[in-house]
Design an enzyme around this catalytic site. Structure first.
Site, PDB file in Angstrom:
ATOM      1  N   ASP A   1      28.851 -26.487  -5.257  1.00 22.58           N
ATOM      2  CA  ASP A   1      28.564 -25.538  -5.376  1.00 22.58           C
ATOM      3  C   ASP A   1      28.920 -24.439  -5.920  1.00 22.58           C
ATOM      4  O   ASP A   1      28.589 -22.827  -6.008  1.00 22.58           O
ATOM      5  CB  ASP A   1      30.068 -25.175  -4.199  1.00 22.58           C
ATOM      6  CG  ASP A   1      30.083 -25.391  -2.943  1.00 22.58           C
ATOM      7  OD1 ASP A   1      28.428 -25.797  -2.518  1.00 22.58           O
ATOM      8  OD2 ASP A   1      30.832 -25.574  -1.764  1.00 22.58           O
TER       9      ASP A   1
ATOM     10  N   TYR B   1      25.964 -22.975  -7.832  1.00 25.10           N
ATOM     11  CA  TYR B   1      25.250 -21.846  -6.740  1.00 25.10           C
ATOM     12  C   TYR B   1      25.599 -21.252  -6.914  1.00 25.10           C
ATOM     13  O   TYR B   1      24.775 -19.862  -7.310  1.00 25.10           O
ATOM     14  CB  TYR B   1      25.116 -22.561  -5.056  1.00 25.10           C
ATOM     15  CG  TYR B   1      24.640 -21.661  -4.384  1.00 25.10           C
ATOM     16  CD1 TYR B   1      23.074 -21.920  -4.298  1.00 25.10           C
ATOM     17  CD2 TYR B   1      25.197 -20.563  -3.602  1.00 25.10           C
ATOM     18  CE1 TYR B   1      22.643 -20.806  -3.136  1.00 25.10           C
ATOM     19  CE2 TYR B   1      24.618 -19.453  -3.173  1.00 25.10           C
ATOM     20  CZ  TYR B   1      22.857 -20.183  -2.417  1.00 25.10           C
ATOM     21  OH  TYR B   1      22.163 -19.199  -1.639  1.00 25.10           O
TER      22      TYR B   1
ATOM     23  N   LYS C   1      41.374 -22.042   3.643  1.00 24.34           N
ATOM     24  CA  LYS C   1      39.950 -22.265   3.885  1.00 24.34           C
ATOM     25  C   LYS C   1      39.397 -23.486   4.117  1.00 24.34           C
ATOM     26  O   LYS C   1      39.512 -24.408   3.150  1.00 24.34           O
ATOM     27  CB  LYS C   1      39.054 -21.231   2.786  1.00 24.34           C
ATOM     28  CG  LYS C   1      37.576 -20.928   3.390  1.00 24.34           C
ATOM     29  CD  LYS C   1      37.259 -20.237   2.107  1.00 24.34           C
ATOM     30  CE  LYS C   1      35.820 -19.464   2.017  1.00 24.34           C
ATOM     31  NZ  LYS C   1      35.182 -20.361   2.293  1.00 24.34           N
TER      32      LYS C   1
ATOM     33  N   ARG D   1      26.572 -21.431  13.329  1.00 23.06           N
ATOM     34  CA  ARG D   1      26.894 -19.954  12.012  1.00 23.06           C
ATOM     35  C   ARG D   1      24.853 -19.268  12.246  1.00 23.06           C
ATOM     36  O   ARG D   1      25.161 -17.999  11.878  1.00 23.06           O
ATOM     37  CB  ARG D   1      27.570 -19.751  11.323  1.00 23.06           C
ATOM     38  CG  ARG D   1      27.237 -18.785  10.576  1.00 23.06           C
ATOM     39  CD  ARG D   1      28.389 -17.929   9.771  1.00 23.06           C
ATOM     40  NE  ARG D   1      28.992 -16.871   8.475  1.00 23.06           N
ATOM     41  CZ  ARG D   1      28.293 -17.658   7.614  1.00 23.06           C
ATOM     42  NH1 ARG D   1      29.326 -18.467   6.946  1.00 23.06           N
ATOM     43  NH2 ARG D   1      28.552 -16.643   6.699  1.00 23.06           N
TER      44      ARG D   1
ATOM     45  N   LYS E   1      44.434 -12.854   5.896  1.00 20.22           N
ATOM     46  CA  LYS E   1      43.940 -12.157   6.595  1.00 20.22           C
ATOM     47  C   LYS E   1      45.223 -11.262   7.465  1.00 20.22           C
ATOM     48  O   LYS E   1      46.310 -11.278   7.202  1.00 20.22           O
ATOM     49  CB  LYS E   1      43.228 -12.878   8.042  1.00 20.22           C
ATOM     50  CG  LYS E   1      42.295 -14.337   8.137  1.00 20.22           C
ATOM     51  CD  LYS E   1      42.275 -14.908   9.093  1.00 20.22           C
ATOM     52  CE  LYS E   1      40.992 -15.947   8.778  1.00 20.22           C
ATOM     53  NZ  LYS E   1      41.593 -16.916  10.180  1.00 20.22           N
TER      54      LYS E   1
ATOM     55  N   LYS F   1      39.629 -18.481  -3.328  1.00 21.45           N
ATOM     56  CA  LYS F   1      39.234 -20.076  -4.117  1.00 21.45           C
ATOM     57  C   LYS F   1      39.459 -20.932  -4.647  1.00 21.45           C
ATOM     58  O   LYS F   1      40.556 -20.057  -5.864  1.00 21.45           O
ATOM     59  CB  LYS F   1      37.830 -19.713  -4.283  1.00 21.45           C
ATOM     60  CG  LYS F   1      36.968 -20.139  -3.007  1.00 21.45           C
ATOM     61  CD  LYS F   1      35.275 -20.897  -3.053  1.00 21.45           C
ATOM     62  CE  LYS F   1      34.532 -20.306  -2.271  1.00 21.45           C
ATOM     63  NZ  LYS F   1      33.070 -21.476  -2.464  1.00 21.45           N
TER      64      LYS F   1
ATOM     65  N   CYS G   1      28.647 -59.240 -25.415  1.00 24.17           N
ATOM     66  CA  CYS G   1      30.296 -58.477 -25.948  1.00 24.17           C
ATOM     67  C   CYS G   1      30.488 -57.868 -27.061  1.00 24.17           C
ATOM     68  O   CYS G   1      29.930 -58.206 -27.769  1.00 24.17           O
ATOM     69  CB  CYS G   1      31.732 -58.776 -25.963  1.00 24.17           C
ATOM     70  SG  CYS G   1      33.118 -58.361 -26.427  1.00 24.17           S
TER      71      CYS G   1
ATOM     72  N   CYS H   1      38.197 -62.593 -28.743  1.00 26.47           N
ATOM     73  CA  CYS H   1      37.797 -60.576 -28.633  1.00 26.47           C
ATOM     74  C   CYS H   1      39.187 -60.175 -29.744  1.00 26.47           C
ATOM     75  O   CYS H   1      40.129 -59.498 -28.505  1.00 26.47           O
ATOM     76  CB  CYS H   1      36.968 -60.430 -27.599  1.00 26.47           C
ATOM     77  SG  CYS H   1      36.423 -58.571 -27.609  1.00 26.47           S
TER      78      CYS H   1
HETATM   79  S1  IVH Z   1      37.608 -16.252   9.615  1.00 27.60           S
HETATM   80  C1  IVH Z   1      35.139 -12.692   9.622  1.00 27.60           C
HETATM   81  N1  IVH Z   1      39.256 -18.811   8.774  1.00 27.60           N
HETATM   82  O1  IVH Z   1      34.682 -19.808   5.120  1.00 27.60           O
HETATM   83  C2  IVH Z   1      35.750 -14.070   9.443  1.00 27.60           C
HETATM   84  N2  IVH Z   1      36.838 -18.330   8.219  1.00 27.60           N
HETATM   85  O2  IVH Z   1      32.920 -16.913   4.751  1.00 27.60           O
HETATM   86  C3  IVH Z   1      35.604 -14.680   9.920  1.00 27.60           C
HETATM   87  N3  IVH Z   1      35.716 -20.963   6.741  1.00 27.60           N
HETATM   88  O3  IVH Z   1      31.804 -20.135   7.156  1.00 27.60           O
HETATM   89  C4  IVH Z   1      36.583 -16.374   9.678  1.00 27.60           C
HETATM   90  N4  IVH Z   1      38.033 -21.292   6.982  1.00 27.60           N
HETATM   91  O4  IVH Z   1      33.887 -20.925   8.543  1.00 27.60           O
HETATM   92  C5  IVH Z   1      37.862 -17.800   8.528  1.00 27.60           C
HETATM   93  N5  IVH Z   1      41.160 -20.096   7.774  1.00 27.60           N
HETATM   94  C6  IVH Z   1      39.380 -19.576   7.782  1.00 27.60           C
HETATM   95  C7  IVH Z   1      38.496 -20.555   7.502  1.00 27.60           C
HETATM   96  C8  IVH Z   1      36.787 -19.669   7.204  1.00 27.60           C
HETATM   97  C9  IVH Z   1      36.909 -21.631   6.619  1.00 27.60           C
HETATM   98  C10 IVH Z   1      34.851 -20.066   6.961  1.00 27.60           C
HETATM   99  C11 IVH Z   1      33.999 -19.985   8.058  1.00 27.60           C
HETATM  100  C12 IVH Z   1      32.673 -19.515   7.083  1.00 27.60           C
HETATM  101  C13 IVH Z   1      33.686 -18.311   6.199  1.00 27.60           C
HETATM  102  C14 IVH Z   1      33.692 -17.390   6.149  1.00 27.60           C
END
Ligand code: IVH
Length: 741
Positions: free
Chosen positions: A58, A61, A146, A167, A340, A364, A463, A487
């Site tokens: 990742d 990317y 996450k 998704r 959040k 991250k 060896c 050795c």
């Molecule tokens: S909330 C509007 N909560 O992260 C917000 N997403 O970029 C909706 N993900 O692919 C997502 N853990 O699958 C939320 N605790 C978490 C999460 C989470 C992983 C992933 C989700 C999505 C990406 C969002």
């Protein structure tokens, strides 16, 4: 991969913006670069989203994406609607029905600055947008892991699961109801009976339409099990299952299967973290994300116990830290945290910015996988003659450290991964785990041509140190140098093993000195160490008189030792420190061990047939016995005790972690007592820890113990445990096994 805001990192592809402003024909250089990046990213995205088979980590990317986004920002006239920066996810795979999401599945902005400063900035932005002043109380947030899996939307009508969709691109996903239905943690029908909840709302009546969103993932333990089996099958030549790069790809592959039986065999899991369409809206009794999660729990969903509330940015940063510490001990992958805004009313006020909510952000963790180049494959000779291929790598920063070497374990492993000199490889480093070469980056679309490195790797037949024959015994994966103590590599390591702190603890006898002693033939066997005189030592390079005399003193001092250290120091195969301690405790004296049969050895706690046979074989070798006798003749002594029946010890087989300052015991005392009681003192808390012995100012280990549900005891309880019989311990609800007194 799913986010549109990316980090700006230097890229492996030289960024054109840093070169002079040459042009290619009529097209500016950066335009060609933009085209190239788009093609490369599109290919990577296709492999990731559609094929579930990415060929770069990742982080790579992310870097390419960041470069493209930066170029597009600098040259907006070149932005085109088909750029990878303009779409959310991937195209649906053919063979699945398509599902239009009634409420789009959005992504979350990924913040580059994951320091406490980054958390403060997020908080500041939220406060500003809500029009709060300094006098207003802290904003309440949710901090959630996450999860590194696959986002899924589950649609329930009248409480029954009717559809599950990936998704996809956020608007349209794939219908994967048939595979999702095999996941046991996903209720097929919502629970309506009230369930006990920690705090917050009561179980709500199920709405007519309810969409629950969350992450499908594969537990690490299951991933390892599946991959081990796939490897065995491929080694046995039977048509085996595919070996996966990581749990997320294995999970995504399982969900996007046409055959539900295959999905079922992968044993997937699910965490819920949000909702999509809900009708009629039930928010009346549910005012926050926290309460929403409690309600989801009540309906029968698994919600991670790691979600927490935080007040203001200070607590956001603290939670990020805590989860970062926990990360490696978990049985599932998380790649960061999501902050959040907790109150649903505030979320609504903050709203969305095209594809992302303004009320959430992802921070991250440092990437645990990076790409680098194999510069050489060396073969190292270990203490027991085992040959280990080691990849020498172009230095790369991964998992919080710079890595230049990675073990390739054995020939089979190198051939399975087909690692060759010159290859670009993905290096993985998670926590304290030794870095490993995860896989070779083949036909990387980021490189114009992708020729393989040199020839496939082969273990040498002689060896590399002493030119003795290399042998591989039937049924063994390891190659060994047959030179034994002839050795010099083996001799040097045997000596270093003997001198190390946990063995005979000869301070000052380090690698440089050992090289000289062995290379000049001054030490051929262990007893030779005790025959080194001051003159000889003074004659060595970089050896002043004072250090020579200090070393003499250390050598002399090491003669008074313990039986366990002596046994461990001998370097008997399969006899580590704890086995040496168990043997010493069980038999009390050396002669009893020398005489013990394989059966008698197996009576020692934790000693199985392999270890028992290895101990017996070691002492059956005449030259080993000679070394033992010679060491005794040199004056090595230890106290011998009466044999102890291992099972009678109160902490037998238990792993204990000590943290913080204890009222009376020092850390060393506590460790000594744990070991004397048959337990093992460890420095890090994991699911295998039996107790955490905590004192004042315990720090993160205590938090980790709580979150893993590991029992925490104080000093008084610890001392009582050592004093009391095993039966009492059982009654008091400890984790101790039933023991014989
Ligand atoms: S909330 C509007 N909560 O992260 C917000 N997403 O970029 C909706 N993900 O692919 C997502 N853990 O699958 C939320 N605790 C978490 C999460 C989470 C992983 C992933 C989700 C999505 C990406 C969002």
């Amino acid at each position: 991969m799913e986010n549109s805001h990316r980090f700006t990192y230097p890229t492996l592809l030289t960024p054109v913006v840093q070169r002079d402003d040459r042009t290619m024909g009529d097209t500016p250089d950066f335009a060609a670069r933009i085209e190239r990046l788009r093609a490369v990213l599109q290919d990577h995205a296709h492999r990731y989203y559609v094929l579930d088979d990415p060929i770069v980590p990742d982080a790579e990317y992310d870097r390419l994406y960041a470069e493209l986004a930066a170029l597009e920002t600098a040259h907006p006239q070149w932005v085109s609607p088909d750029s990878p920066t303009q779409r959310i996810g991937g195209k649906p795979l053919e063979g699945f029905g398509q599902v239009r999401h009634r409420v789009p599945m959005r992504s979350i902005r990924t913040e580059t600055d994951t320091t406490p400063m980054g958390a403060a900035q997020f908080d500041l932005r939220i406060r500003k947008e809500l029009g709060l002043s300094d006098a207003d109380p802290p904003v309440v947030y949710m901090v959630e892991p996450k999860f590194d899996g696959l986002a899924i939307n589950l649609r329930y009508e009248h409480g029954v699961l009717v559809q599950a969709a990936t998704r996809g691109d956020g608007e349209m996903g794939e219908d994967v109801t048939h595979t999702i239905r095999t996941i046991r943690q996903i209720p097929l029908r919502l629970a309506v009976a009230p369930q006990p909840m920690a705090e917050g709302a009561e179980v709500q009546e199920v709405p007519e339409v309810l969409e629950v969103r969350g992450e499908v993932y594969l537990r690490r333990s299951v991933f390892r099990e599946l991959n081990a089996r796939a490897q065995q099958e491929s080694a046995a030549g039977t048509h085996g299952a595919k070996v996966f790069v990581n749990p997320r790809n294995a999970a995504a592959g399982a969900v996007r299967q046409l055959d539900p039986a295959i999905a079922a065999s992968r044993r997937l899991s699910f965490f819920a973290y949000g909702v999509g369409e809900v009708s009629p809206v039930f928010w009346a009794g549910c005012t926050s994300q926290w309460e929403l999660l409690q309600v989801l729990r009540g309906w029968g969903f698994l919600v991670s116990t790691l979600v927490q509330r935080a007040h203001g940015h200070g607590e956001l940063a603290a939670r990020y830290q805590e989860l970062g510490v926990l990360r490696d001990a978990l049985d599932f992958d998380i790649d960061g945290v999501v902050y959040k805004v907790d109150a649903l009313a505030l979320q609504e006020r903050l709203g969305y910015l095209t594809r992302e909510p303004r009320w959430a952000v992802a921070h991250k963790f440092p990437a645990q996988e990076q790409i680098t180049t194999v510069q050489a494959i060396d073969v190292q000779v270990g203490r027991t003659g085992k040959l280990t291929p080691v990849a020498r790598l172009a230095p790369v920063f991964v998992g919080g450290a710079t890595v230049t070497n990675a073990s390739l374990h054995n020939e089979d492993e190198v051939l399975r991964k087909d690692v060759r000199v010159g290859d670009r490889v993905v290096v993985r480093r998670a926590g304290d785990v030794i870095p490993e070469v995860a896989y070779v980056v083949l036909d990387d679309p980021a490189e114009a041509s992708c020729e393989r490195g040199a020839n496939p790797f082969r273990m040498p037949v002689l060896c590399p140190v002493c030119a003795s024959h290399v042998v591989r015994e039937d049924g063994e994966v390891d190659h060994r140098c047959s030179g034994g103590l002839h050795c010099s590599a083996q001799r040097k390591q045997a000596l270093a093993h003997w001198a190390q702190k946990r063995a005979l603890d000869i301070d000052g006898l380090g690698d440089k000195l050992i090289d000289q002693l062995v290379d000049r033939d001054l030490v051929r066997t262990l007893p030779d160490v005790y025959r080194l005189d001051l003159d000889t030592l003074c004659g060595l390079e970089r050896m002043a008189e004072l250090s020579a005399s200090n070393l003499r003193t250390a050598i002399e001092g090491s003669k008074r030792t313990t039986l366990a250290r002596f046994l461990y120091g001998l370097g008997i195969r399969h006899v580590g420190e704890s086995t040496a301690k168990a043997l010493a405790r069980h038999f009390g004296g050396l002669d009893a061990i020398l005489r013990a049969t394989v059966e008698q050895l197996q009576a020692v706690d934790d000693v199985g047939p392999t270890v028992a046979r290895s101990v017996r074989a070691f002492f059956d070798e005449h030259h080993n016995l000679t070394v033992v006798q010679a060491l005794r003749a040199c004056g090595l002594t230890w106290e011998e005790g009466a044999p102890v029946q291992a099972q009678a010890l109160p902490l037998q087989g238990k792993t204990v972690v000590v943290t913080g300052t204890l009222p009376t015991l020092s850390r060393e005392d506590a460790h000594a007592r744990i070991e004397a009681a048959g337990g093992k003192a460890s420095s890090s808390v994991s699911q295998r820890t039996h107790f955490v012995l905590a004192g004042e100012n315990p720090g993160s280990k205590l938090a980790k113990a709580h979150s893993l549900g590991v029992r925490v005891i104080d000093e008084a309880e610890f001392l009582a445990m050592l004093g009391m019989g095993a039966e009492q311990a059982d009654e008091s609800g400890t984790l101790m096994q039933k023991t014989l007194v």
